[in-house]
Design a protein around this motif. Structure first.
Motif, short mmCIF file in Angstrom:
data_model
loop_
_atom_site.label_atom_id
_atom_site.label_comp_id
_atom_site.label_asym_id
_atom_site.label_seq_id
_atom_site.Cartn_x
_atom_site.Cartn_y
_atom_site.Cartn_z
N ILE A 1 0.83 -1.21 0.00
CA ILE A 1 0.00 0.00 0.00
C ILE A 1 0.86 1.26 0.00
O ILE A 1 0.56 2.22 -0.69
CB ILE A 1 -0.95 0.00 1.21
CG1 ILE A 1 -1.97 -1.12 1.05
CG2 ILE A 1 -1.67 1.34 1.35
CD1 ILE A 1 -2.89 -1.28 2.24
N ILE A 2 1.92 1.26 0.78
CA ILE A 2 2.76 2.46 0.92
C ILE A 2 4.20 2.09 0.56
O ILE A 2 5.06 1.98 1.43
CB ILE A 2 2.71 3.00 2.36
CG1 ILE A 2 1.27 3.05 2.86
CG2 ILE A 2 3.32 4.40 2.42
CD1 ILE A 2 1.15 3.31 4.34
N PRO A 3 4.50 1.90 -0.72
CA PRO A 3 5.85 1.45 -1.09
C PRO A 3 6.95 2.48 -0.80
O PRO A 3 8.09 2.11 -0.56
CB PRO A 3 5.74 1.18 -2.59
CG PRO A 3 4.56 1.96 -3.04
CD PRO A 3 3.63 2.05 -1.87
N GLU A 4 6.60 3.78 -0.77
CA GLU A 4 7.63 4.80 -0.51
C GLU A 4 8.21 4.67 0.89
O GLU A 4 9.36 5.04 1.13
CB GLU A 4 7.05 6.21 -0.67
CG GLU A 4 6.58 6.53 -2.07
CD GLU A 4 5.15 6.08 -2.33
OE1 GLU A 4 4.43 5.81 -1.35
OE2 GLU A 4 4.78 5.97 -3.49
N SER A 5 7.42 4.17 1.82
CA SER A 5 7.89 4.06 3.21
C SER A 5 8.89 2.92 3.39
O SER A 5 9.58 2.86 4.39
CB SER A 5 6.71 3.85 4.15
OG SER A 5 6.12 2.59 3.93
N HIS A 6 8.99 2.03 2.42
CA HIS A 6 9.88 0.88 2.54
C HIS A 6 11.14 1.02 1.68
O HIS A 6 11.81 0.05 1.41
CB HIS A 6 9.14 -0.40 2.19
CG HIS A 6 8.17 -0.80 3.25
ND1 HIS A 6 6.94 -0.22 3.37
CD2 HIS A 6 8.28 -1.69 4.25
CE1 HIS A 6 6.33 -0.76 4.41
NE2 HIS A 6 7.11 -1.66 4.96
N ARG A 7 11.45 2.22 1.28
CA ARG A 7 12.67 2.44 0.51
C ARG A 7 13.80 2.88 1.43
O ARG A 7 13.57 3.41 2.51
CB ARG A 7 12.42 3.51 -0.56
CG ARG A 7 11.44 3.00 -1.60
CD ARG A 7 11.36 3.91 -2.79
NE ARG A 7 10.36 3.34 -3.70
CZ ARG A 7 9.55 4.07 -4.41
NH1 ARG A 7 9.59 5.37 -4.36
NH2 ARG A 7 8.68 3.49 -5.21
N GLN A 8 15.00 2.67 1.01
CA GLN A 8 16.22 3.10 1.69
C GLN A 8 16.35 2.52 3.10
O GLN A 8 16.82 3.18 4.00
CB GLN A 8 16.29 4.63 1.74
CG GLN A 8 16.28 5.26 0.36
CD GLN A 8 16.22 6.76 0.42
OE1 GLN A 8 16.04 7.34 1.49
NE2 GLN A 8 16.36 7.40 -0.71
N GLY A 9 15.89 1.30 3.30
CA GLY A 9 16.13 0.62 4.57
C GLY A 9 15.25 1.02 5.72
O GLY A 9 15.64 0.85 6.87
N HIS A 10 14.07 1.57 5.46
CA HIS A 10 13.18 1.99 6.54
C HIS A 10 12.03 1.01 6.77
O HIS A 10 10.99 1.39 7.29
CB HIS A 10 12.60 3.37 6.24
CG HIS A 10 13.63 4.45 6.14
ND1 HIS A 10 14.35 4.87 7.24
CD2 HIS A 10 14.08 5.16 5.10
CE1 HIS A 10 15.19 5.82 6.86
NE2 HIS A 10 15.05 6.00 5.56
N GLU A 11 12.22 -0.25 6.41
CA GLU A 11 11.14 -1.23 6.51
C GLU A 11 10.70 -1.43 7.94
O GLU A 11 9.50 -1.48 8.22
CB GLU A 11 11.58 -2.58 5.92
CG GLU A 11 11.86 -2.54 4.45
CD GLU A 11 13.31 -2.23 4.15
OE1 GLU A 11 14.10 -2.03 5.09
OE2 GLU A 11 13.65 -2.18 2.96
N ALA A 12 11.63 -1.57 8.85
CA ALA A 12 11.29 -1.84 10.25
C ALA A 12 10.52 -0.69 10.88
O ALA A 12 9.52 -0.89 11.57
CB ALA A 12 12.55 -2.13 11.06
N HIS A 13 10.97 0.55 10.63
CA HIS A 13 10.29 1.71 11.19
C HIS A 13 8.89 1.87 10.61
O HIS A 13 7.95 2.20 11.33
CB HIS A 13 11.10 2.98 10.96
CG HIS A 13 12.37 3.03 11.73
ND1 HIS A 13 13.58 3.22 11.14
CD2 HIS A 13 12.61 2.87 13.05
CE1 HIS A 13 14.52 3.19 12.06
NE2 HIS A 13 13.95 2.98 13.23
N ALA A 14 8.75 1.66 9.32
CA ALA A 14 7.44 1.80 8.68
C ALA A 14 6.47 0.76 9.20
O ALA A 14 5.31 1.07 9.51
CB ALA A 14 7.59 1.68 7.17
N THR A 15 6.91 -0.47 9.33
CA THR A 15 6.04 -1.53 9.83
C THR A 15 5.71 -1.32 11.30
O THR A 15 4.57 -1.51 11.72
CB THR A 15 6.69 -2.90 9.62
OG1 THR A 15 7.02 -3.04 8.23
CG2 THR A 15 5.76 -4.02 10.02
N SER A 16 6.69 -0.88 12.09
CA SER A 16 6.44 -0.59 13.51
C SER A 16 5.41 0.52 13.67
O SER A 16 4.53 0.42 14.52
CB SER A 16 7.71 -0.16 14.23
OG SER A 16 8.76 -1.01 13.96
#
Length: 41
Positions: free
Chosen positions: A9-24
């Protein structure tokens, strides 16, 4: 499951290694929403 949904849904939030923060943030927001929904009826 929430990681997959947020990644699609929000692919921009998972760029440049921010996957953990976005999911949290998504999980925390969901928990706050459910607590407020229960508390406020």
């Amino acid at each position: 499951m929430l990681f997959v949904i947020s990644h699609e849904i929000i692919p921009e939030s998972h760029r440049q290694g921010h996957e953990a923060h976005a999911t949290s943030g998504l999980v925390l927001g969901f928990i706050v929403m459910m607590v407020l929904d229960t508390a406020l009826g």
